[in-house]
Design an enzyme around this catalytic site. Structure first.
Site, PDB file in Angstrom:
ATOM      1  CD  GLU A 181       4.257  -5.636  38.946  1.00 17.62           C
ATOM      2  OE1 GLU A 181       3.687  -6.334  39.800  1.00 17.62           O
ATOM      3  OE2 GLU A 181       4.450  -4.414  39.103  1.00 17.62           O
ATOM      4  CD  GLU A 370       1.946  -1.338  37.164  1.00 26.10           C
ATOM      5  OE1 GLU A 370       1.985  -1.459  38.412  1.00 26.10           O
ATOM      6  OE2 GLU A 370       1.494  -2.212  36.417  1.00 26.10           O
TER       7      GLU A 370
END
Ligand code: FCB
Length: 464
Positions: A181, A370
Protein backbone atom coordinates in the site's frame (compact mmCIF):
# COMPACT_ATOMS: atom_id res chain seq x y z
CA UNK A 1 -23.18 -18.73 17.57
CA UNK A 2 -23.47 -19.36 13.88
CA UNK A 3 -21.02 -22.28 13.84
CA UNK A 4 -22.69 -24.46 16.41
CA UNK A 5 -26.33 -23.41 16.14
CA UNK A 6 -26.94 -25.52 13.05
CA UNK A 7 -23.76 -27.38 12.20
CA UNK A 8 -25.26 -29.32 9.31
CA UNK A 9 -26.51 -26.28 7.42
CA UNK A 10 -23.33 -24.43 8.15
CA UNK A 11 -21.03 -27.12 6.80
CA UNK A 12 -23.18 -27.54 3.71
CA UNK A 13 -22.96 -23.82 3.02
CA UNK A 14 -19.17 -23.89 3.39
CA UNK A 15 -18.88 -26.85 1.04
CA UNK A 16 -20.91 -25.02 -1.59
CA UNK A 17 -18.80 -21.90 -1.23
CA UNK A 18 -15.51 -23.84 -1.21
CA UNK A 19 -16.48 -25.62 -4.44
CA UNK A 20 -16.64 -22.34 -6.28
CA UNK A 21 -12.85 -21.96 -6.07
CA UNK A 22 -10.39 -23.66 -8.42
CA UNK A 23 -8.25 -26.49 -7.05
CA UNK A 24 -4.99 -24.50 -6.96
CA UNK A 25 -6.54 -21.53 -5.09
CA UNK A 26 -4.41 -20.37 -2.14
CA UNK A 27 -5.99 -19.56 1.21
CA UNK A 28 -4.03 -17.58 3.72
CA UNK A 29 -3.85 -14.91 6.36
CA UNK A 30 -1.68 -11.81 6.53
CA UNK A 31 0.26 -9.80 9.12
CA UNK A 32 2.95 -7.12 9.15
CA UNK A 33 6.18 -6.86 11.11
CA UNK A 34 5.57 -3.76 13.21
CA UNK A 35 1.99 -4.80 13.94
CA UNK A 36 2.80 -8.16 15.52
CA UNK A 37 6.49 -8.72 16.23
CA UNK A 38 7.31 -6.59 19.27
CA UNK A 39 10.97 -7.03 20.33
CA UNK A 40 11.70 -3.65 18.80
CA UNK A 41 14.98 -3.31 20.66
CA UNK A 42 16.20 -6.87 20.49
CA UNK A 43 18.91 -8.62 18.53
CA UNK A 44 20.25 -5.49 16.92
CA UNK A 45 17.06 -4.14 15.34
CA UNK A 46 17.34 -0.46 14.49
CA UNK A 47 14.47 1.91 15.06
CA UNK A 48 11.81 2.67 12.47
CA UNK A 49 9.56 5.61 11.71
CA UNK A 50 6.73 3.74 13.42
CA UNK A 51 8.71 3.49 16.67
CA UNK A 52 9.28 7.23 16.46
CA UNK A 53 5.70 8.04 15.52
CA UNK A 54 4.14 5.82 18.19
CA UNK A 55 6.45 7.29 20.80
CA UNK A 56 5.30 10.81 19.94
CA UNK A 57 2.49 11.76 22.35
CA UNK A 58 -0.90 12.15 20.73
CA UNK A 59 -0.15 10.23 17.53
CA UNK A 60 -1.51 6.78 18.42
CA UNK A 61 -4.72 6.05 20.28
CA UNK A 62 -4.08 5.32 23.94
CA UNK A 63 -0.36 5.96 23.53
CA UNK A 64 0.03 2.37 22.28
CA UNK A 65 3.27 1.30 20.56
CA UNK A 66 4.52 -1.82 18.82
CA UNK A 67 7.14 -2.46 21.47
CA UNK A 68 5.53 -5.75 22.51
CA UNK A 69 2.53 -5.98 20.14
CA UNK A 70 1.55 -9.65 19.78
CA UNK A 71 5.04 -10.74 20.86
CA UNK A 72 5.29 -12.76 17.67
CA UNK A 73 9.09 -12.44 17.60
CA UNK A 74 9.22 -14.84 20.54
CA UNK A 75 6.26 -17.00 19.51
CA UNK A 76 7.01 -18.26 16.03
CA UNK A 77 6.36 -21.91 16.98
CA UNK A 78 3.05 -21.13 18.67
CA UNK A 79 1.86 -18.83 15.91
CA UNK A 80 2.79 -21.17 13.08
CA UNK A 81 0.99 -23.95 15.00
CA UNK A 82 -2.08 -21.73 15.00
CA UNK A 83 -1.76 -21.43 11.22
CA UNK A 84 -1.71 -25.21 11.00
CA UNK A 85 -4.83 -25.43 13.17
CA UNK A 86 -6.57 -22.99 10.85
CA UNK A 87 -5.45 -25.05 7.86
CA UNK A 88 -3.77 -22.13 6.10
CA UNK A 89 -2.08 -22.88 2.80
CA UNK A 90 -0.16 -19.60 2.79
CA UNK A 91 1.01 -16.92 5.19
CA UNK A 92 1.80 -13.35 4.20
CA UNK A 93 4.16 -11.51 6.53
CA UNK A 94 6.49 -8.57 6.19
CA UNK A 95 10.16 -8.12 6.89
CA UNK A 96 11.27 -5.29 9.17
CA UNK A 97 13.85 -3.37 7.15
CA UNK A 98 15.50 -2.06 10.37
CA UNK A 99 16.08 -5.63 11.57
CA UNK A 100 18.09 -6.35 8.43
CA UNK A 101 19.79 -2.96 8.04
CA UNK A 102 19.57 -1.05 11.34
CA UNK A 103 20.71 2.18 9.67
CA UNK A 104 18.70 1.53 6.51
CA UNK A 105 21.76 0.82 4.37
CA UNK A 106 25.29 -0.45 4.80
CA UNK A 107 25.84 -2.65 7.83
CA UNK A 108 23.81 -5.88 7.77
CA UNK A 109 22.50 -7.28 11.07
CA UNK A 110 22.86 -11.08 10.74
CA UNK A 111 20.41 -11.74 13.61
CA UNK A 112 17.67 -10.01 11.61
CA UNK A 113 18.17 -12.22 8.58
CA UNK A 114 18.39 -15.28 10.84
CA UNK A 115 14.99 -14.54 12.37
CA UNK A 116 13.20 -14.54 9.00
CA UNK A 117 15.25 -17.48 7.82
CA UNK A 118 13.94 -19.52 10.75
CA UNK A 119 10.40 -18.27 10.20
CA UNK A 120 10.53 -19.37 6.56
CA UNK A 121 11.93 -22.78 7.44
CA UNK A 122 9.30 -23.24 10.13
CA UNK A 123 6.52 -22.36 7.71
CA UNK A 124 7.83 -24.70 5.03
CA UNK A 125 8.23 -27.52 7.54
CA UNK A 126 4.57 -27.05 8.48
CA UNK A 127 3.42 -27.04 4.85
CA UNK A 128 2.62 -23.30 4.65
CA UNK A 129 3.70 -21.24 1.66
CA UNK A 130 5.40 -17.95 2.58
CA UNK A 131 4.42 -14.67 0.90
CA UNK A 132 7.02 -12.09 1.84
CA UNK A 133 6.34 -8.35 1.82
CA UNK A 134 9.55 -6.31 1.88
CA UNK A 135 8.10 -3.00 2.99
CA UNK A 136 5.05 -2.69 5.20
CA UNK A 137 5.74 0.84 6.40
CA UNK A 138 8.58 0.46 8.92
CA UNK A 139 11.22 2.63 7.27
CA UNK A 140 14.49 2.78 9.24
CA UNK A 141 14.54 6.06 11.23
CA UNK A 142 18.01 6.87 9.95
CA UNK A 143 16.68 7.09 6.40
CA UNK A 144 13.82 9.31 7.50
CA UNK A 145 16.33 11.70 9.02
CA UNK A 146 17.80 11.97 5.52
CA UNK A 147 14.42 12.84 4.06
CA UNK A 148 12.72 9.45 3.99
CA UNK A 149 10.68 8.84 0.86
CA UNK A 150 11.11 12.47 -0.13
CA UNK A 151 14.73 11.65 -0.81
CA UNK A 152 15.35 9.83 -4.07
CA UNK A 153 18.24 8.00 -2.44
CA UNK A 154 15.73 6.04 -0.32
CA UNK A 155 14.50 4.32 -3.48
CA UNK A 156 18.03 3.06 -4.16
CA UNK A 157 18.46 2.02 -0.53
CA UNK A 158 15.23 0.02 -0.82
CA UNK A 159 16.48 -1.79 -3.92
CA UNK A 160 19.72 -2.70 -2.10
CA UNK A 161 17.74 -3.99 0.87
CA UNK A 162 15.41 -5.97 -1.40
CA UNK A 163 18.39 -7.67 -3.01
CA UNK A 164 19.94 -8.56 0.36
CA UNK A 165 16.76 -10.25 1.55
CA UNK A 166 16.12 -12.02 -1.74
CA UNK A 167 19.65 -13.40 -1.79
CA UNK A 168 19.10 -14.91 1.64
CA UNK A 169 15.55 -16.25 1.31
CA UNK A 170 15.07 -16.56 -2.45
CA UNK A 171 16.04 -20.23 -2.53
CA UNK A 172 12.96 -21.02 -0.38
CA UNK A 173 10.48 -18.17 -0.82
CA UNK A 174 8.68 -18.16 -4.16
CA UNK A 175 6.25 -15.26 -3.59
CA UNK A 176 7.51 -11.69 -3.19
CA UNK A 177 5.74 -8.40 -2.64
CA UNK A 178 7.87 -5.27 -2.86
CA UNK A 179 5.65 -2.68 -1.18
CA UNK A 180 2.45 -2.79 0.82
CA UNK A 181 0.00 0.00 0.00
CA UNK A 182 2.37 2.77 -1.10
CA UNK A 183 -0.77 4.96 -1.30
CA UNK A 184 -0.94 4.87 2.51
CA UNK A 185 2.79 5.41 3.00
CA UNK A 186 2.65 8.48 0.75
CA UNK A 187 -0.71 10.05 1.48
CA UNK A 188 -1.36 9.09 5.10
CA UNK A 189 2.31 9.39 6.06
CA UNK A 190 3.48 12.48 4.16
CA UNK A 191 0.26 14.09 2.91
CA UNK A 192 -2.00 14.28 5.95
CA UNK A 193 0.22 13.06 8.76
CA UNK A 194 -2.01 10.42 10.35
CA UNK A 195 0.66 7.75 9.79
CA UNK A 196 4.43 7.83 10.23
CA UNK A 197 6.42 9.92 9.59
CA UNK A 198 3.56 12.34 10.26
CA UNK A 199 4.08 15.09 7.69
CA UNK A 200 1.09 17.12 6.49
CA UNK A 201 2.08 18.32 3.06
CA UNK A 202 0.09 17.20 0.03
CA UNK A 203 2.93 17.94 -2.38
CA UNK A 204 5.20 15.76 -0.25
CA UNK A 205 2.73 12.88 -0.74
CA UNK A 206 3.11 13.18 -4.53
CA UNK A 207 6.90 13.20 -4.30
CA UNK A 208 7.05 10.37 -1.75
CA UNK A 209 4.73 8.27 -3.93
CA UNK A 210 7.09 8.66 -6.87
CA UNK A 211 10.10 7.54 -4.86
CA UNK A 212 8.16 4.60 -3.43
CA UNK A 213 7.22 3.56 -6.95
CA UNK A 214 10.80 4.06 -8.10
CA UNK A 215 12.09 1.95 -5.22
CA UNK A 216 9.67 -0.78 -6.26
CA UNK A 217 10.73 -0.54 -9.90
CA UNK A 218 14.45 -0.59 -9.11
CA UNK A 219 14.01 -3.55 -6.75
CA UNK A 220 12.18 -5.84 -9.20
CA UNK A 221 15.15 -6.69 -11.51
CA UNK A 222 17.55 -6.82 -8.55
CA UNK A 223 15.29 -9.41 -6.92
CA UNK A 224 14.70 -11.41 -10.08
CA UNK A 225 18.45 -11.76 -10.54
CA UNK A 226 18.53 -13.89 -7.39
CA UNK A 227 15.28 -15.79 -7.76
CA UNK A 228 14.71 -19.09 -9.52
CA UNK A 229 12.51 -18.97 -12.65
CA UNK A 230 9.36 -20.16 -10.87
CA UNK A 231 9.39 -17.38 -8.28
CA UNK A 232 6.90 -14.54 -8.60
CA UNK A 233 7.31 -10.86 -7.82
CA UNK A 234 4.44 -8.40 -7.36
CA UNK A 235 3.26 -5.37 -5.45
CA UNK A 236 0.30 -4.88 -3.11
CA UNK A 237 -1.95 -1.86 -3.60
CA UNK A 238 -4.94 -0.75 -1.58
CA UNK A 239 -7.73 -0.21 -4.11
CA UNK A 240 -11.35 0.87 -3.80
CA UNK A 241 -14.20 0.58 -6.25
CA UNK A 242 -15.81 4.00 -6.74
CA UNK A 243 -19.55 4.37 -7.37
CA UNK A 244 -21.65 7.41 -8.11
CA UNK A 245 -24.61 8.15 -5.84
CA UNK A 246 -26.66 9.60 -8.71
CA UNK A 247 -26.62 10.24 -12.45
CA UNK A 248 -25.55 13.87 -12.43
CA UNK A 249 -22.63 14.97 -14.62
CA UNK A 250 -20.81 16.40 -11.58
CA UNK A 251 -21.05 12.99 -9.95
CA UNK A 252 -19.63 11.23 -13.01
CA UNK A 253 -16.75 13.74 -13.04
CA UNK A 254 -16.03 13.30 -9.34
CA UNK A 255 -16.17 9.50 -9.66
CA UNK A 256 -13.39 9.79 -12.22
CA UNK A 257 -11.34 12.06 -9.98
CA UNK A 258 -11.78 9.79 -6.97
CA UNK A 259 -10.77 6.83 -9.11
CA UNK A 260 -7.55 8.58 -10.19
CA UNK A 261 -6.71 9.42 -6.61
CA UNK A 262 -7.59 6.04 -5.06
CA UNK A 263 -6.51 3.70 -7.85
CA UNK A 264 -4.96 5.26 -10.96
CA UNK A 265 -2.24 7.15 -9.08
CA UNK A 266 -0.44 3.82 -8.53
CA UNK A 267 -1.98 1.43 -11.06
CA UNK A 268 -1.28 3.65 -14.08
CA UNK A 269 2.47 4.16 -13.63
CA UNK A 270 2.94 0.46 -12.81
CA UNK A 271 0.84 -0.95 -15.64
CA UNK A 272 0.82 1.86 -18.21
CA UNK A 273 4.13 3.57 -17.55
CA UNK A 274 2.47 6.96 -16.99
CA UNK A 275 0.60 8.79 -14.25
CA UNK A 276 -3.07 9.42 -15.08
CA UNK A 277 -3.29 12.31 -17.53
CA UNK A 278 -3.78 15.61 -15.69
CA UNK A 279 -3.67 13.87 -12.30
CA UNK A 280 -1.37 16.47 -10.75
CA UNK A 281 -3.50 19.25 -12.16
CA UNK A 282 -6.54 17.51 -10.67
CA UNK A 283 -4.76 17.48 -7.32
CA UNK A 284 -3.86 21.17 -7.79
CA UNK A 285 -0.21 20.18 -7.21
CA UNK A 286 3.03 19.88 -9.16
CA UNK A 287 4.27 16.65 -10.70
CA UNK A 288 6.93 14.84 -8.67
CA UNK A 289 10.61 15.11 -9.66
CA UNK A 290 10.50 12.48 -12.41
CA UNK A 291 13.84 11.66 -14.01
CA UNK A 292 14.41 10.09 -17.37
CA UNK A 293 13.82 6.36 -17.28
CA UNK A 294 11.89 6.39 -13.98
CA UNK A 295 8.61 5.32 -15.53
CA UNK A 296 10.33 2.53 -17.45
CA UNK A 297 11.70 1.22 -14.16
CA UNK A 298 8.36 1.64 -12.41
CA UNK A 299 6.51 -0.26 -15.12
CA UNK A 300 8.82 -3.30 -14.95
CA UNK A 301 6.64 -6.37 -15.72
CA UNK A 302 5.23 -8.10 -12.65
CA UNK A 303 3.95 -11.62 -12.06
CA UNK A 304 0.93 -10.61 -10.01
CA UNK A 305 -0.91 -7.75 -8.37
CA UNK A 306 -1.85 -7.96 -4.71
CA UNK A 307 -5.12 -6.20 -3.94
CA UNK A 308 -6.01 -4.99 -0.46
CA UNK A 309 -9.64 -4.01 -0.14
CA UNK A 310 -11.90 -3.19 2.77
CA UNK A 311 -14.65 -0.84 1.52
CA UNK A 312 -16.04 1.00 -1.49
CA UNK A 313 -16.42 4.73 -1.99
CA UNK A 314 -19.79 6.25 -2.86
CA UNK A 315 -19.39 9.68 -4.46
CA UNK A 316 -21.81 12.56 -4.63
CA UNK A 317 -20.63 15.22 -7.07
CA UNK A 318 -20.37 18.84 -6.03
CA UNK A 319 -20.87 21.86 -8.26
CA UNK A 320 -17.31 23.24 -8.45
CA UNK A 321 -14.63 20.72 -9.29
CA UNK A 322 -12.76 19.87 -6.06
CA UNK A 323 -9.16 18.60 -5.80
CA UNK A 324 -9.05 14.87 -6.53
CA UNK A 325 -8.39 14.09 -2.85
CA UNK A 326 -11.36 16.13 -1.60
CA UNK A 327 -14.26 14.39 -3.27
CA UNK A 328 -17.50 14.30 -1.33
CA UNK A 329 -18.46 10.83 -0.19
CA UNK A 330 -21.86 9.70 1.03
CA UNK A 331 -21.21 8.95 4.71
CA UNK A 332 -22.94 7.20 6.25
CA UNK A 333 -24.63 5.35 3.42
CA UNK A 334 -28.28 4.97 4.46
CA UNK A 335 -29.06 1.47 5.79
CA UNK A 336 -25.49 0.30 5.36
CA UNK A 337 -23.53 -1.65 8.00
CA UNK A 338 -20.12 -0.51 9.16
CA UNK A 339 -17.19 -2.21 10.87
CA UNK A 340 -15.51 -0.92 13.99
CA UNK A 341 -13.16 1.10 11.71
CA UNK A 342 -16.18 2.96 10.33
CA UNK A 343 -15.66 1.19 6.99
CA UNK A 344 -18.79 0.31 5.04
CA UNK A 345 -19.43 -3.39 4.48
CA UNK A 346 -20.02 -3.72 0.75
CA UNK A 347 -18.83 -7.06 -0.63
CA UNK A 348 -19.93 -6.32 -4.20
CA UNK A 349 -17.33 -3.58 -4.13
CA UNK A 350 -14.58 -6.20 -3.99
CA UNK A 351 -16.16 -8.21 -6.81
CA UNK A 352 -16.54 -5.16 -9.06
CA UNK A 353 -13.06 -3.94 -8.20
CA UNK A 354 -11.45 -7.26 -9.14
CA UNK A 355 -13.43 -7.42 -12.37
CA UNK A 356 -12.52 -3.87 -13.35
CA UNK A 357 -8.85 -4.07 -12.43
CA UNK A 358 -8.58 -7.39 -14.28
CA UNK A 359 -10.22 -5.81 -17.32
CA UNK A 360 -8.44 -2.46 -17.39
CA UNK A 361 -4.88 -3.42 -16.52
CA UNK A 362 -2.61 -6.25 -17.74
CA UNK A 363 -2.28 -7.70 -14.24
CA UNK A 364 -1.61 -11.31 -15.20
CA UNK A 365 -2.87 -12.73 -11.96
CA UNK A 366 -4.35 -11.31 -8.82
CA UNK A 367 -4.30 -12.14 -5.15
CA UNK A 368 -6.46 -10.51 -2.51
CA UNK A 369 -3.55 -9.91 -0.15
CA UNK A 370 -5.73 -8.32 2.57
CA UNK A 371 -9.42 -8.27 3.40
CA UNK A 372 -11.08 -8.44 6.77
CA UNK A 373 -12.90 -6.52 9.46
CA UNK A 374 -12.47 -5.04 12.91
CA UNK A 375 -15.19 -5.62 15.47
CA UNK A 376 -15.15 -4.99 19.22
CA UNK A 377 -14.52 -8.61 20.23
CA UNK A 378 -14.72 -9.60 23.87
CA UNK A 379 -13.12 -12.67 25.41
CA UNK A 380 -14.87 -14.01 28.49
CA UNK A 381 -12.07 -16.40 29.42
CA UNK A 382 -13.69 -19.29 27.52
CA UNK A 383 -12.50 -21.48 24.65
CA UNK A 384 -13.42 -19.11 21.85
CA UNK A 385 -14.59 -15.59 21.08
CA UNK A 386 -17.97 -15.08 19.51
CA UNK A 387 -17.62 -12.85 16.42
CA UNK A 388 -20.61 -13.62 14.16
CA UNK A 389 -20.27 -10.29 12.36
CA UNK A 390 -16.77 -11.20 11.18
CA UNK A 391 -18.01 -14.62 10.01
CA UNK A 392 -20.73 -12.87 8.00
CA UNK A 393 -18.22 -10.36 6.62
CA UNK A 394 -15.75 -13.01 5.50
CA UNK A 395 -18.42 -15.23 3.99
CA UNK A 396 -19.82 -12.31 2.00
CA UNK A 397 -16.45 -11.03 0.75
CA UNK A 398 -15.25 -14.54 -0.10
CA UNK A 399 -18.48 -15.07 -2.02
CA UNK A 400 -17.67 -11.84 -3.88
CA UNK A 401 -14.29 -13.37 -4.81
CA UNK A 402 -16.04 -16.48 -6.13
CA UNK A 403 -18.28 -14.27 -8.26
CA UNK A 404 -15.26 -12.42 -9.65
CA UNK A 405 -13.62 -15.72 -10.60
CA UNK A 406 -16.86 -16.82 -12.28
CA UNK A 407 -16.71 -13.61 -14.30
CA UNK A 408 -13.25 -14.57 -15.54
CA UNK A 409 -10.96 -12.75 -13.09
CA UNK A 410 -7.59 -14.54 -12.69
CA UNK A 411 -7.75 -14.49 -8.90
CA UNK A 412 -5.33 -17.01 -7.43
CA UNK A 413 -5.57 -16.54 -3.68
CA UNK A 414 -7.14 -14.77 -0.71
CA UNK A 415 -5.55 -13.64 2.56
CA UNK A 416 -7.59 -12.64 5.59
CA UNK A 417 -6.40 -9.55 7.42
CA UNK A 418 -5.38 -10.63 9.95
CA UNK A 419 -4.08 -13.84 11.48
CA UNK A 420 -4.07 -12.35 14.99
CA UNK A 421 -5.26 -9.13 16.63
CA UNK A 422 -2.49 -6.57 16.36
CA UNK A 423 -1.27 -2.98 16.48
CA UNK A 424 -3.65 -1.19 14.15
CA UNK A 425 -1.40 1.79 13.39
CA UNK A 426 -2.86 5.06 14.68
CA UNK A 427 -5.72 3.12 16.29
CA UNK A 428 -3.29 1.18 18.46
CA UNK A 429 -4.69 -2.02 19.98
CA UNK A 430 -8.22 -0.66 20.09
CA UNK A 431 -9.20 -2.29 16.79
CA UNK A 432 -9.22 -6.06 16.50
CA UNK A 433 -8.95 -7.71 13.07
CA UNK A 434 -7.69 -11.16 14.01
CA UNK A 435 -9.03 -14.64 13.32
CA UNK A 436 -7.28 -15.22 16.62
CA UNK A 437 -7.88 -13.07 19.69
CA UNK A 438 -4.88 -11.79 21.62
CA UNK A 439 -5.29 -11.13 25.31
CA UNK A 440 -2.51 -8.54 25.46
CA UNK A 441 -1.80 -8.70 29.21
CA UNK A 442 -1.11 -12.46 29.06
CA UNK A 443 -0.40 -12.84 25.31
CA UNK A 444 -2.84 -15.73 25.39
CA UNK A 445 -4.12 -16.70 21.91
CA UNK A 446 -7.79 -17.71 21.50
CA UNK A 447 -9.15 -18.79 18.12
CA UNK A 448 -12.31 -16.80 17.40
CA UNK A 449 -15.40 -18.35 15.83
CA UNK A 450 -14.37 -16.70 12.58
CA UNK A 451 -11.11 -18.64 12.79
CA UNK A 452 -13.04 -21.89 13.19
CA UNK A 453 -15.32 -20.86 10.36
CA UNK A 454 -12.36 -20.14 8.07
CA UNK A 455 -10.79 -23.47 9.05
CA UNK A 456 -14.05 -25.24 8.16
CA UNK A 457 -14.15 -23.51 4.78
CA UNK A 458 -10.56 -24.47 4.04
CA UNK A 459 -11.22 -28.02 5.15
CA UNK A 460 -14.23 -28.22 2.86
CA UNK A 461 -12.06 -26.80 0.06
CA UNK A 462 -9.39 -29.45 0.54
CA UNK A 463 -11.96 -32.23 0.55
CA UNK A 464 -13.29 -30.87 -2.75
C1 FCB B 1 -4.27 -1.95 5.68
C2 FCB B 1 -2.87 -2.24 6.15
C3 FCB B 1 -2.80 -3.28 7.23
C4 FCB B 1 -3.93 -3.17 8.21
C5 FCB B 1 -5.26 -3.04 7.51
C6 FCB B 1 -6.43 -2.95 8.44
O1 FCB B 1 -4.32 -0.67 5.14
O2 FCB B 1 -2.07 -2.68 5.08
O3 FCB B 1 -1.54 -3.19 7.84
O4 FCB B 1 -3.70 -2.15 9.11
O5 FCB B 1 -5.25 -1.95 6.67
Amino acid sequence: MSITSNPHMQIQAETDLARRFPAHFLWGAATASYQIEGATREDGRGSSIWDDFANTPGKVYGGDTGEVAADHYHRVEEDTDLMVRLGLGAYRFSIAWPRILPEGRGRINPAGLDFYDRLVDTLLAKGIEPFVTLYHWDLPSKLEREGGWLNRATAYAFADYAEIVTRRLGDRVANWITLNEPWCSAYLGYGIGVHAPGLSNRQAAIDAAHHLLLGHGLAVPRMRAHLPPGAQVGITLVLNQIYGADERAETARDVELANEFSNGWFLDPIYRGAYPERFFEHMALNPPPIQEGDLDSISAPLDFLGVNNYFRILVRGVRTQPPADSIEGVVPVPNACYTDMGWEIYPNGLRDLLVNVGRNYPVGKLYVTENGAAFPDVWDGGDTVSDPLRVDYLRAYITACAEAIEQGVPLRGYFVWSLVDNFEWSEGFAKRFGLVYIDYPTQCRVIKESGYWYAALLDAFRKG
